[in-house]
Design a protein around this motif. Sequence first.
Motif, PDB file in Angstrom:
ATOM      1  N   THR A 160       0.837  -1.188   0.000  1.00  0.00           N
ATOM      2  CA  THR A 160       0.000   0.000   0.000  1.00  0.00           C
ATOM      3  C   THR A 160       0.878   1.247   0.000  1.00  0.00           C
ATOM      4  O   THR A 160       2.062   1.195   0.328  1.00  0.00           O
ATOM      5  CB  THR A 160      -0.903   0.027   1.247  1.00  0.00           C
ATOM      6  OG1 THR A 160      -0.084   0.152   2.422  1.00  0.00           O
ATOM      7  CG2 THR A 160      -1.742  -1.238   1.340  1.00  0.00           C
ATOM      8  N   LEU A 161       0.269   2.382  -0.356  1.00  0.00           N
ATOM      9  CA  LEU A 161       1.007   3.646  -0.347  1.00  0.00           C
ATOM     10  C   LEU A 161       1.515   3.951   1.046  1.00  0.00           C
ATOM     11  O   LEU A 161       2.669   4.379   1.230  1.00  0.00           O
ATOM     12  CB  LEU A 161       0.106   4.775  -0.848  1.00  0.00           C
ATOM     13  CG  LEU A 161       0.744   6.180  -0.882  1.00  0.00           C
ATOM     14  CD1 LEU A 161       1.976   6.185  -1.772  1.00  0.00           C
ATOM     15  CD2 LEU A 161      -0.260   7.212  -1.345  1.00  0.00           C
ATOM     16  N   ASP A 162       0.664   3.705   2.062  1.00  0.00           N
ATOM     17  CA  ASP A 162       1.076   3.907   3.454  1.00  0.00           C
ATOM     18  C   ASP A 162       2.343   3.131   3.774  1.00  0.00           C
ATOM     19  O   ASP A 162       3.325   3.669   4.290  1.00  0.00           O
ATOM     20  CB  ASP A 162      -0.037   3.422   4.409  1.00  0.00           C
ATOM     21  CG  ASP A 162      -0.798   4.585   5.004  1.00  0.00           C
ATOM     22  OD1 ASP A 162      -0.416   5.728   4.735  1.00  0.00           O
ATOM     23  OD2 ASP A 162      -1.774   4.337   5.724  1.00  0.00           O
ATOM     24  N   GLY A 163       2.310   1.843   3.453  1.00  0.00           N
ATOM     25  CA  GLY A 163       3.446   0.982   3.776  1.00  0.00           C
ATOM     26  C   GLY A 163       4.704   1.387   3.048  1.00  0.00           C
ATOM     27  O   GLY A 163       5.793   1.413   3.624  1.00  0.00           O
ATOM     28  N   LYS A 164       4.575   1.726   1.766  1.00  0.00           N
ATOM     29  CA  LYS A 164       5.752   2.108   0.981  1.00  0.00           C
ATOM     30  C   LYS A 164       6.385   3.393   1.512  1.00  0.00           C
ATOM     31  O   LYS A 164       7.616   3.507   1.585  1.00  0.00           O
ATOM     32  CB  LYS A 164       5.364   2.269  -0.481  1.00  0.00           C
ATOM     33  CG  LYS A 164       5.023   0.944  -1.179  1.00  0.00           C
ATOM     34  CD  LYS A 164       4.557   1.161  -2.609  1.00  0.00           C
ATOM     35  CE  LYS A 164       4.228  -0.173  -3.280  1.00  0.00           C
ATOM     36  NZ  LYS A 164       3.723   0.021  -4.659  1.00  0.00           N
ATOM     37  N   VAL A 165       5.547   4.364   1.871  1.00  0.00           N
ATOM     38  CA  VAL A 165       6.068   5.623   2.401  1.00  0.00           C
ATOM     39  C   VAL A 165       6.791   5.378   3.717  1.00  0.00           C
ATOM     40  O   VAL A 165       7.894   5.895   3.953  1.00  0.00           O
ATOM     41  CB  VAL A 165       4.927   6.653   2.591  1.00  0.00           C
ATOM     42  CG1 VAL A 165       5.420   7.858   3.378  1.00  0.00           C
ATOM     43  CG2 VAL A 165       4.401   7.098   1.236  1.00  0.00           C
ATOM     44  N   GLN A 166       6.177   4.557   4.583  1.00  0.00           N
ATOM     45  CA  GLN A 166       6.780   4.307   5.888  1.00  0.00           C
ATOM     46  C   GLN A 166       8.094   3.552   5.778  1.00  0.00           C
ATOM     47  O   GLN A 166       9.057   3.843   6.499  1.00  0.00           O
ATOM     48  CB  GLN A 166       5.785   3.529   6.768  1.00  0.00           C
ATOM     49  CG  GLN A 166       4.604   4.391   7.171  1.00  0.00           C
ATOM     50  CD  GLN A 166       3.478   3.588   7.803  1.00  0.00           C
ATOM     51  OE1 GLN A 166       3.036   3.891   8.886  1.00  0.00           O
ATOM     52  NE2 GLN A 166       3.013   2.561   7.125  1.00  0.00           N
ATOM     53  N   VAL A 167       8.160   2.591   4.873  1.00  0.00           N
ATOM     54  CA  VAL A 167       9.394   1.827   4.681  1.00  0.00           C
ATOM     55  C   VAL A 167      10.504   2.729   4.147  1.00  0.00           C
ATOM     56  O   VAL A 167      11.639   2.707   4.635  1.00  0.00           O
ATOM     57  CB  VAL A 167       9.161   0.633   3.725  1.00  0.00           C
ATOM     58  CG1 VAL A 167      10.486   0.045   3.283  1.00  0.00           C
ATOM     59  CG2 VAL A 167       8.335  -0.434   4.417  1.00  0.00           C
ATOM     60  N   GLU A 168      10.195   3.546   3.122  1.00  0.00           N
ATOM     61  CA  GLU A 168      11.225   4.409   2.567  1.00  0.00           C
ATOM     62  C   GLU A 168      11.720   5.407   3.612  1.00  0.00           C
ATOM     63  O   GLU A 168      12.920   5.689   3.702  1.00  0.00           O
ATOM     64  CB  GLU A 168      10.700   5.164   1.343  1.00  0.00           C
ATOM     65  CG  GLU A 168      11.795   5.975   0.653  1.00  0.00           C
ATOM     66  CD  GLU A 168      11.332   6.733  -0.572  1.00  0.00           C
ATOM     67  OE1 GLU A 168      12.134   7.527  -1.097  1.00  0.00           O
ATOM     68  OE2 GLU A 168      10.178   6.537  -0.993  1.00  0.00           O
ATOM     69  N   LEU A 169      10.798   5.919   4.431  1.00  0.00           N
ATOM     70  CA  LEU A 169      11.183   6.856   5.487  1.00  0.00           C
ATOM     71  C   LEU A 169      12.128   6.179   6.483  1.00  0.00           C
ATOM     72  O   LEU A 169      13.160   6.749   6.872  1.00  0.00           O
ATOM     73  CB  LEU A 169       9.924   7.366   6.200  1.00  0.00           C
ATOM     74  CG  LEU A 169      10.126   8.410   7.295  1.00  0.00           C
ATOM     75  CD1 LEU A 169      10.805   9.658   6.742  1.00  0.00           C
ATOM     76  CD2 LEU A 169       8.790   8.768   7.934  1.00  0.00           C
ATOM     77  N   ALA A 170      11.787   4.965   6.882  1.00  0.00           N
ATOM     78  CA  ALA A 170      12.647   4.237   7.816  1.00  0.00           C
ATOM     79  C   ALA A 170      14.010   3.942   7.200  1.00  0.00           C
ATOM     80  O   ALA A 170      15.043   4.049   7.860  1.00  0.00           O
ATOM     81  CB  ALA A 170      11.970   2.932   8.247  1.00  0.00           C
ATOM     82  N   GLN A 171      14.036   3.579   5.913  1.00  0.00           N
ATOM     83  CA  GLN A 171      15.303   3.289   5.242  1.00  0.00           C
ATOM     84  C   GLN A 171      16.201   4.524   5.192  1.00  0.00           C
ATOM     85  O   GLN A 171      17.404   4.440   5.451  1.00  0.00           O
ATOM     86  CB  GLN A 171      15.044   2.784   3.827  1.00  0.00           C
ATOM     87  CG  GLN A 171      14.543   1.349   3.760  1.00  0.00           C
ATOM     88  CD  GLN A 171      14.281   0.919   2.340  1.00  0.00           C
ATOM     89  OE1 GLN A 171      13.760   1.679   1.528  1.00  0.00           O
ATOM     90  NE2 GLN A 171      14.630  -0.318   2.020  1.00  0.00           N
ATOM     91  N   LEU A 172      15.622   5.658   4.855  1.00  0.00           N
ATOM     92  CA  LEU A 172      16.427   6.872   4.734  1.00  0.00           C
ATOM     93  C   LEU A 172      16.952   7.325   6.093  1.00  0.00           C
ATOM     94  O   LEU A 172      18.095   7.786   6.200  1.00  0.00           O
ATOM     95  CB  LEU A 172      15.599   7.982   4.092  1.00  0.00           C
ATOM     96  CG  LEU A 172      15.226   7.760   2.619  1.00  0.00           C
ATOM     97  CD1 LEU A 172      14.378   8.908   2.105  1.00  0.00           C
ATOM     98  CD2 LEU A 172      16.461   7.590   1.759  1.00  0.00           C
ATOM     99  N   LYS A 173      16.142   7.215   7.130  1.00  0.00           N
ATOM    100  CA  LYS A 173      16.600   7.607   8.466  1.00  0.00           C
ATOM    101  C   LYS A 173      17.714   6.677   8.945  1.00  0.00           C
ATOM    102  O   LYS A 173      18.621   7.099   9.668  1.00  0.00           O
ATOM    103  CB  LYS A 173      15.436   7.584   9.454  1.00  0.00           C
ATOM    104  CG  LYS A 173      14.478   8.758   9.270  1.00  0.00           C
ATOM    105  CD  LYS A 173      13.393   8.777  10.334  1.00  0.00           C
ATOM    106  CE  LYS A 173      12.555  10.038  10.230  1.00  0.00           C
ATOM    107  NZ  LYS A 173      11.480  10.085  11.245  1.00  0.00           N
TER     108      LYS A 173
END
Length: 545
Positions: free
Chosen positions: A296-309
Motif C-alpha cells: 500500500t502507499l502507506d506501507g511504501k512511504v513508511q518503509v522508505e522513510l525508515a530506510q532513509l533515516k
Amino acid sequence: MIQGSTTGLKGSQIKALERLAQRRIPANEVITPELARTLTEYSRELRRQIGLIIDRAGEVKYVILGDDREIVIPDLSDFGLGRSGLRGLRCVHTHLKGEALSQDDLNDLALLRLDMMVCLAVGTDGLPGAVRYAHLAPPGPDGQIHLLQSVSSVYAWELDFTAFVRALDTELERARGETVDLGDSREKAILLSVSQAPRQEAEAAMDELAELARTANVVVLDRIMQRAAKLNPRTLMGEGKLREVVISALHKGATLLVFDQDLSPVQVRTITALTDLKVIDRSQLILDIFARRAHTLDGKVQVELAQLKYLLPRLSGKGTAMSRLMGGIGGRGPGETKLETDRRRIRDRITRLEKQLASLGKGRLQRRQKRIRAGVPIVSIVGYTNAGKSTLLNALTQSEVFTENLLFATLDTSTRRLRFPQEREVIITDTVGFIRDLPKSLLGAFKATLEEMVDAHLLLHVVDLSNPRFEEQIRAVDRILADLDLQDIPRLLVFNKIDLVPQEEIEPMCRRFDALAVSARQRQTFDELMREMEERCWGEDLRGD
C-alpha cells in the motif's frame, strides 16, 4: 600509475618506475627474469619494496612503492571476481632482506582473492634471489586455504602460468560448487553474532536471524557466534578474528556478511574496508524485508522513510550513489561535494515523506472516527511475527489476506468485519508482526500504522505455542506495546498452532497464562474464542438479554 609516496625520489627515478607500468609480460609467465631483475635493482637502489599488480593478459595495472617493510595494495574492487572466486590479478613484489611471505601477504592473497602472491628476494648485489610464492586452494584437513612454495631463483622457475591458473580456477570452482549452487543468483551470507548474552539466548537470536535471512531470500552458508568479554568499538569482534571470518566467507562464495547486532556507521565502514563483501546488520535486513512486503502507499512511504533515516548517519563518500533512492531530486550547489549533496537530498526527501505520511494519517483518522461513531467494537490482532495472525484473521472472517510461513509475510494493516450471532459485528484488524529488538527507526515509522490499535476495544495477542521460545516472544510483544503506550487496552492471550503441540501440554499452559487455545487452521477450535470476544465486547448487553 604509481601507488605510494614518491617523496624524496628524483625525477629520473619516478620516470623509471612509471616505465614499469608500460611493460608487458607473456601470458604464460608469472614474471620475466628481465623484469624481475629490474624490480630488485630499483628496490635495492631506493631501499624500498616495489610491487606490481599484473592481470592475466600480462598487463601491469599498478606499480606500488612501499617502504622498507611492506607495500600497501590499492583498492581492487573495480576488478570483479570470477566464478572461481579469483580476481584475475597477481601481485609480485620485492623483499629487501630475503624474508618469507609475511602474514599480511597471505591475508592480502585471501582477502583480495589474488591469483598468486609472489615475493622476490633482493640480493646484496641487487640481483633477484629466491622466489617465494603462494596461491589459494580448497581448504585442507588442517583448514589451510593456501599453498606456499619456493624456487631458488627466478631463472630456474619453470611454470606455465596460463595452464596453472586455468587448473586453479577449475579446482576452486569445483570446491565452491560443492558448498553452494553457483547458478543460484541469490545473495549468499555468513551470519555473525558477537554477544555478551548467555549462550542459549545468543543461539535463539541467531536462529531468528537465520529465519529473517530465509524470509529475505538469502542463502545462509554458515553461522558464526563469538562470545566476547569486551566488544571492539571499531569492528565488534577482534580484527584478527574478523579477517579469518572474511577469508572463510570469500572462500565459500559468500557475498554478504549479516551481523545480529546493530552496527554503528564507523563499524560498517571499518568492516567493509577489509573486504568487497556487503556488510549489513539485523536492522538493515528487516528493512529489506519490509521493503519487499510493503504494497500500500502507506506501507511504501513508511518503509522508505525508515530506510532513509537508517541510511543518513551511515552515508560515507566511497561508492555513494543516491540516484536510485532520490530520483535526481535537487541540484548540486557551487562547492558542494557529492557526499554533502546526497545528505541534503536525503534530508529533503525525509521532510517530504513525513509530510506525506502526516497527510495519509489524516485520512486514517477520519476513517477511524467514522468507525467509532458507528459504535462498532474494534478488535486488533497483535503478536510476534509468524505467530499466525493473518491466518487467524482469514479463518475468522473467511477472507484471503496473504499468508506464508515467513517472518513479516504481511506488512500492511488489513481490516475486515466479523459477524456474530444476533446481528452483532466487530471490526477486526491485522497489524504488522512484532519482533525482538524492533529497530527504533521502524518503530517510529510504523507508529502511523500501529495507531490503528489506539481505538481498539480489545487486543488479541496471538502466540505461536509450538515455538519453544514463545515466552520470550510474549515478553517482547509486551515491551513493544508498552513503548507504544498501548499497555492499558484490554488484552486476550490466544495460543495458536495447538495442532503442533502435544495435547496434554495445552490445558496446563492455558491455565498458567490465562489464555485460550486455537488452531487457526481448524475452525472448530474457535468456539471458546468467539464466546470470549462476544463477552468482552458486549458483556453487559448479553447479561441484560
